[in-house]
Design an enzyme around this catalytic site. Structure first.
Site: not given
Length: 365
Positions: A86-87
């Site tokens: 994920s970011a």
């Protein structure tokens, strides 16, 4: 040669979060968790690290997500993400929303690369625990190897261990219907942080921080926007873009064009105010080039909103009418910010009621 440790230091410095969470990120360089094979493009072959280490490093130390598996480990004409890192800012925001602290028992849904689990392990410390569920056996096996030096318990499966109780649950996949098992294992009054979307594929998946209020109920604010892949147990297949492959039958106008709707970050709020409507963004040929368009659809109709605010559609106009009514309600309320929206969940009935100063809307899974 690229200095990966320096890139990680700069990534951590860019995070807008607490000093405690930033320190946990600092202790776990992202490149230690990302596999050598990644999928940076929607189409085409994956990128092996050895072929282009510079581009691999640029992908790993971007501020975005990194696709680490496509098509459930298979192949296809399109590289549909099925596992990712994920970011970093999204990770930090979700951890902060869950109020993770020393001694807590945390359940993570979706281990992926193991990076988030390692950071959680540092935050809960030796008196806490992190259990991480991973549905894909190959992804789970790799995560166990990279997490071998931590206290994280990686569990292959989709259900929390029987009888387990947690002080926080963080899901790294989006759901349409909140699984009851996620609430049952949560201690009373504790928080579940989860990406949610009322349709099965595509579109925004805003993150809600839900406080458990009963065995099957929870409530809490939307904390930020996001775009997560769906929980594999809730996939339904079918087109993820309304109107694809269908001929336009109607024309109309919308108050704003697609570029304004996207650029002003209005789409997620519109989606929250549109029960039964699928909202998506895509690119299509337009005039002398390509344009971003906003697509909306329901069980019968679809509409595409173009940059000049023109609309083409088919199957009737019910989706466009619902979307237009939501726009009018939110505009009259001066567009409440995303964190002014709350979600009330009844996991037993599969109902989510979204509320804001502009009104309330009941979504059924």
């Amino acid at each position: 040669m690229t200095d990966l440790d320096d890139l990680h230091t700069r990534l951590v410095e860019r995070l807008d979060t607490t000093d405690t969470i930033r320190a946990a990120f600092a202790g776990h360089p992202r490149h230690h968790f990302i596999p050598d094979l990644i999928w940076p493009d929607v189409q085409g072959l994956p990128l092996p690290r050895r072929r282009n280490p510079q581009r691999w490093a640029e992908c790993v130390y971007s501020d975005g997500f990194v696709v680490t598996q496509a098509n459930d480990g298979g192949s296809g004409l399109v590289n549909t993400p099925s596992s990712s890192s994920s970011a970093p800012q999204v990770m930090a925001d979700m951890i902060e929303a869950a109020s993770v602290s020393p001694g807590m028992r945390v359940l993570e849904i979706g281990t992926g690369t193991g990076w988030n689990a390692a950071i959680l392990d540092s935050l809960v410390g030796p008196t806490g625990s992190v259990t991480s569920l991973e549905i894909d056996p190959d992804v789970a096996a790799r995560a166990r190897r990279v997490l071998a030096g931590t206290r994280v318990d990686v569990v292959h499966g989709t259900q929390p261990p029987p009888g387990s109780v947690f002080d926080a649950v963080i899901a790294t996949c989006a759901v349409r219907r909140l699984p009851l098992a996620w609430l049952v294992c949560l201690d009373g009054g504790s928080t579940l942080v989860v990406p949610w979307a009322p349709y099965p594929e595509g579109g925004p998946t805003p993150i809600a921080a839900l406080r458990k209020t009963g065995q099957a109920s929870a409530t809490g604010p939307v904390v930020r926007d996001a775009a997560f892949m769906r929980d594999r147990t809730q996939r339904q297949g079918g087109p993820s873009f309304p109107g694809v492959g269908q001929a336009a039958e109607t024309t109309a106008r919308f108050p704003l064009g697609s570029d304004d709707l996207i650029g002003r970050d209005l789409l997620t709020r519109l989606m929250l105010a549109c029960p039964g409507i699928h909202v998506a963004v895509g690119g299509r040929p337009w005039k002398d080039g390509r344009a971003r368009l906003v697509a909306v659809g329901d069980a019968r109709s679809w509409a595409w909103i173009w940059p000049d605010a023109s609309v083409t559609g088919g199957g009737g106009t019910t989706a466009l009418k619902t979307f237009t009514a939501a726009y009018a309600a939110l505009d009259e309320a001066d567009w409440p910010p995303l964190d002014a929206f709350t979600v009330d969940v009844d996991a037993q009935r599969g109902v989510c009621v979204v509320r804001s100063g502009a009104g309330s809307w009941e979504h059924r899974a």
